[in-house]
Design an enzyme around this catalytic site. Structure first.
Site, PDB file in Angstrom:
ATOM      1  N   ARG A  27       1.008  -1.437  -0.174  1.00 17.63           N
ATOM      2  CA  ARG A  27       0.041   0.069  -0.198  1.00 17.63           C
ATOM      3  C   ARG A  27       0.812   1.222   0.000  1.00 17.63           C
ATOM      4  O   ARG A  27       0.600   2.219  -0.727  1.00 17.63           O
ATOM      5  CB  ARG A  27      -0.912  -0.033   1.259  1.00 17.63           C
ATOM      6  CG  ARG A  27      -2.242  -1.139   0.821  1.00 17.63           C
ATOM      7  CD  ARG A  27      -2.595  -1.669   2.184  1.00 17.63           C
ATOM      8  NE  ARG A  27      -3.900  -2.334   2.235  1.00 17.63           N
ATOM      9  CZ  ARG A  27      -3.701  -3.684   1.925  1.00 17.63           C
ATOM     10  NH1 ARG A  27      -2.702  -4.572   1.818  1.00 17.63           N
ATOM     11  NH2 ARG A  27      -4.892  -4.245   1.731  1.00 17.63           N
ATOM     12  N   ASP A 310      -4.085 -15.564   6.973  1.00 13.48           N
ATOM     13  CA  ASP A 310      -2.982 -15.947   6.335  1.00 13.48           C
ATOM     14  C   ASP A 310      -2.077 -16.832   7.593  1.00 13.48           C
ATOM     15  O   ASP A 310      -1.201 -17.490   7.212  1.00 13.48           O
ATOM     16  CB  ASP A 310      -1.794 -14.880   6.151  1.00 13.48           C
ATOM     17  CG  ASP A 310      -2.422 -14.139   4.981  1.00 13.48           C
ATOM     18  OD1 ASP A 310      -3.303 -14.594   4.135  1.00 13.48           O
ATOM     19  OD2 ASP A 310      -2.292 -12.930   4.610  1.00 13.48           O
ATOM     20  N   ARG A 341      -4.804 -24.250   0.610  1.00 15.64           N
ATOM     21  CA  ARG A 341      -4.042 -24.095   1.525  1.00 15.64           C
ATOM     22  C   ARG A 341      -4.864 -25.057   2.465  1.00 15.64           C
ATOM     23  O   ARG A 341      -3.936 -25.635   3.332  1.00 15.64           O
ATOM     24  CB  ARG A 341      -3.783 -22.932   2.311  1.00 15.64           C
ATOM     25  CG  ARG A 341      -2.936 -21.919   1.752  1.00 15.64           C
ATOM     26  CD  ARG A 341      -2.506 -20.477   2.576  1.00 15.64           C
ATOM     27  NE  ARG A 341      -1.346 -19.968   1.916  1.00 15.64           N
ATOM     28  CZ  ARG A 341      -0.959 -18.573   2.195  1.00 15.64           C
ATOM     29  NH1 ARG A 341      -1.864 -17.859   2.781  1.00 15.64           N
ATOM     30  NH2 ARG A 341      -0.313 -18.123   1.302  1.00 15.64           N
ATOM     31  N   ARG A 384       3.756 -19.510   2.647  1.00 16.27           N
ATOM     32  CA  ARG A 384       3.341 -19.715   3.957  1.00 16.27           C
ATOM     33  C   ARG A 384       3.344 -21.311   4.233  1.00 16.27           C
ATOM     34  O   ARG A 384       3.588 -21.571   5.430  1.00 16.27           O
ATOM     35  CB  ARG A 384       2.052 -19.193   4.304  1.00 16.27           C
ATOM     36  CG  ARG A 384       1.764 -17.607   3.817  1.00 16.27           C
ATOM     37  CD  ARG A 384       1.084 -16.810   4.808  1.00 16.27           C
ATOM     38  NE  ARG A 384       1.157 -15.433   4.632  1.00 16.27           N
ATOM     39  CZ  ARG A 384       2.087 -14.573   4.804  1.00 16.27           C
ATOM     40  NH1 ARG A 384       3.014 -15.064   5.702  1.00 16.27           N
ATOM     41  NH2 ARG A 384       2.108 -13.418   4.573  1.00 16.27           N
TER      42      ARG A 384
HETATM   43  C1  S3P Z   1      -4.178  -9.042   1.842  1.00 16.21           C
HETATM   44  C2  S3P Z   1      -5.481  -9.418   2.029  1.00 16.21           C
HETATM   45  C3  S3P Z   1      -5.661 -11.074   2.323  1.00 16.21           C
HETATM   46  C4  S3P Z   1      -4.358 -11.848   2.501  1.00 16.21           C
HETATM   47  C5  S3P Z   1      -3.151 -11.419   1.790  1.00 16.21           C
HETATM   48  C6  S3P Z   1      -2.747  -9.895   1.751  1.00 16.21           C
HETATM   49  C7  S3P Z   1      -3.976  -7.579   1.576  1.00 16.21           C
HETATM   50  O1  S3P Z   1      -6.406 -11.507   1.111  1.00 16.21           O
HETATM   51  O2  S3P Z   1      -4.823 -13.385   2.632  1.00 16.21           O
HETATM   52  O3  S3P Z   1      -2.183 -12.088   1.947  1.00 16.21           O
HETATM   53  O4  S3P Z   1      -2.685  -7.150   1.724  1.00 16.21           O
HETATM   54  O5  S3P Z   1      -4.974  -7.097   1.458  1.00 16.21           O
HETATM   55  P1  S3P Z   1      -7.849 -11.328   0.938  1.00 16.21           P
HETATM   56  O6  S3P Z   1      -8.285  -9.933   1.323  1.00 16.21           O
HETATM   57  O7  S3P Z   1      -8.348 -11.837  -0.132  1.00 16.21           O
HETATM   58  O8  S3P Z   1      -8.571 -12.348   1.894  1.00 16.21           O
END
Ligand code: S3P
Length: 424
Positions: A27, A310, A341, A384
């Site tokens: 971000r 995660d 997973r 992971r």
């Molecule tokens: C993330 C959101 C999650 C997570 C991913 C990172 C993010 O996915 O599993 O590793 O940075 O917004 P989802 O929002 O699709 O669940």
């Protein structure tokens, strides 16, 4: 690369500084690219996934340089048409967030990904973006995504999924759309996008499960990135299951939308203490002290799932050492991650002696089970899985050989070095 992991003979002790959060790093570089002027990102992640986001921003005309530990981004506030396709590598966050940013630009471009990312579902972002006026051509709702830049308009979107990637995609499209966009999700997913957009001056507000955003120009900022609780999770589980361990994990992000793992572990009887909490760039940060604990089983379901999504592979390892039956449900989206997973965790943990069964939306684990090891196991090209299995290896009676261990570099290149520091 094959990694042999041996049973650890002594306890884990000492402290480590946990490296930068992957989600926040993505971000930071994307939002700094949208802001007009110079942003300084302190402690940007060294993982391959955030580097995919940085490389794409560079192809979109952003100037960047590393100076000591800082990543400096200079942007005109406008993106330019890239000369080549934009490669998201293994990173779902890059593809889904960038599709929200790119749908509203005045140029066309193409997002591609590696083999795993090219199998992952993109309908979840294509559908709402299309409702906003976006034009995206895909391969049956999978990558590559050909994005034809359009003027976007606001929507009120109610999502069936609690997904931070989908939420962020729509909010980023809303940042550049006419009107007020709202996104409602069934449970609150990680809110780093909301926190950082607000920190950079966007007109964004949250009310329970709904976030609203209006067209805004972001302002450049200094963003300091905290340690990743998803990386800390491997150390937390190791500290809880390796007898007589006591460790401190420093500078970890403690945003409540990410700390489900700590809550679940505490419910299981884990001895975890939070020390020295503070706020850094809008995020809660602190140190986590973890001591070896007697664990009992618990059920993990409902609203907590997006807050520990995660961490579920390593929570499965933890549950093998808890007395009773641990049930994980409502986690069907785990099948859509870098690997399936649910299937991967169940298959590989069974090989090393765990009592674990697959269900459509999670798994059931009976403990406490001594892990036998003595076998070769697979990572499914999934970082992971690689790290969770390494932690399991620390308590297996016989060594395990983990194939494809290099996938840890996707999020945590420092993983092994930091583990070694706790065994000295
Ligand atoms: C993330 C959101 C999650 C997570 C991913 C990172 C993010 O996915 O599993 O590793 O940075 O917004 P989802 O929002 O699709 O669940």
């Amino acid at each position: 690369m094959q990694k042999i992991v041996n049973k650890i003979n002594n306890n884990l002790k000492g402290s480590v500084i946990i490296p930068a959060d992957k989600s926040i790093s993505h971000r930071a570089v994307m939002f700094a690219s949208l802001a007009k002027g110079k942003s300084i990102i302190k402690n940007f992640s060294t993982g391959k996934d955030p580097l995919s986001s940085l490389n794409i921003c560079k192809k979109l005309g952003i100037n960047s340089e590393f100076a000591d530990n800082d990543l400096i981004i200079n942007s005109t506030g406008k993106l330019i048409k890239p000369k080549t396709t934009l490669d998201c590598g293994n990173s779902g966050t890059t593809m889904r967030l960038m599709s929200g940013i790119l749908s509203g630009q005045n140029f066309n471009c193409t997002l591609i990904g590696d083999e795993s990312l090219s199998k992952r579902p993109m309908k979840r972002v294509i559908e709402p973006l299309t409702l906003m006026g976006a034009k995206i051509k895909s391969n049956a709702f999978k990558a590559p995504l050909n994005i034809y830049g359009k003027n976007l308009h606001a929507i009120d979107y109610v999502s069936k999924l609690a997904s931070a990637q989908v939420k962020s995609c729509i909010l980023l499209a809303g940042l550049n759309a006419d009107g007020k966009t709202s996104f409602t999700e069934p449970f609150v997913s990680r809110n780093h996008t909301e926190i950082m957009l607000k920190y950079m001056g966007a007109d964004i507000n949250t009310d329970k499960n709904t976030v609203t955003i209006e067209k805004s120009q972001l302002e450049p900022r200094t963003i300091e990135i905290c340690g990743d609780i998803s990386s800390a999770a491997y150390f937390i589980v190791a500290g809880l299951i390796v007898p007589n361990s006591k460790i401190i994990l420093k500078n970890v992000g403690l945003n409540p939308t990410r700390t489900g793992m700590l809550e679940a572990a505490e419910k299981m009887g884990a001895d975890i203490e939070i020390l020295d909490k503070k706020i850094v760039s809008g995020e809660i940060v602190g140190d986590i002290q973890v001591s070896f604990s007697d664990l009992k089983a618990c059920t993990i379901e409902g609203e907590i799932i997006p807050r520990l999504i995660d961490e579920l592979p390593v929570i499965a390892v933890l549950a093998t050492q808890a007395q009773g039956t641990t049930i994980v449900k409502d986690a069907q989206d785990l099948r859509n991650k870098e690997s399936d997973r649910i299937k991967a965790v169940v298959t590989e943990l069974k090989k090393i002696g765990a009592n674990i069964e697959e269900t459509p939306d999670g798994f059931i684990i009976k403990g406490k089970t001594p892990l036998t090891g003595g076998v070769e196991i697979e990572t499914y090209h999934d970082h992971r899985l690689a790290m969770s299995l390494y932690v399991a290896g620390l308590i297996c009676e016989k060594p395990i050989s983990i194939n494809g261990f290099e996938w840890v570099n996707i999020s945590f290149p420092e993983f092994e070095k930091l583990f070694s520091a706790l065994t000295l």
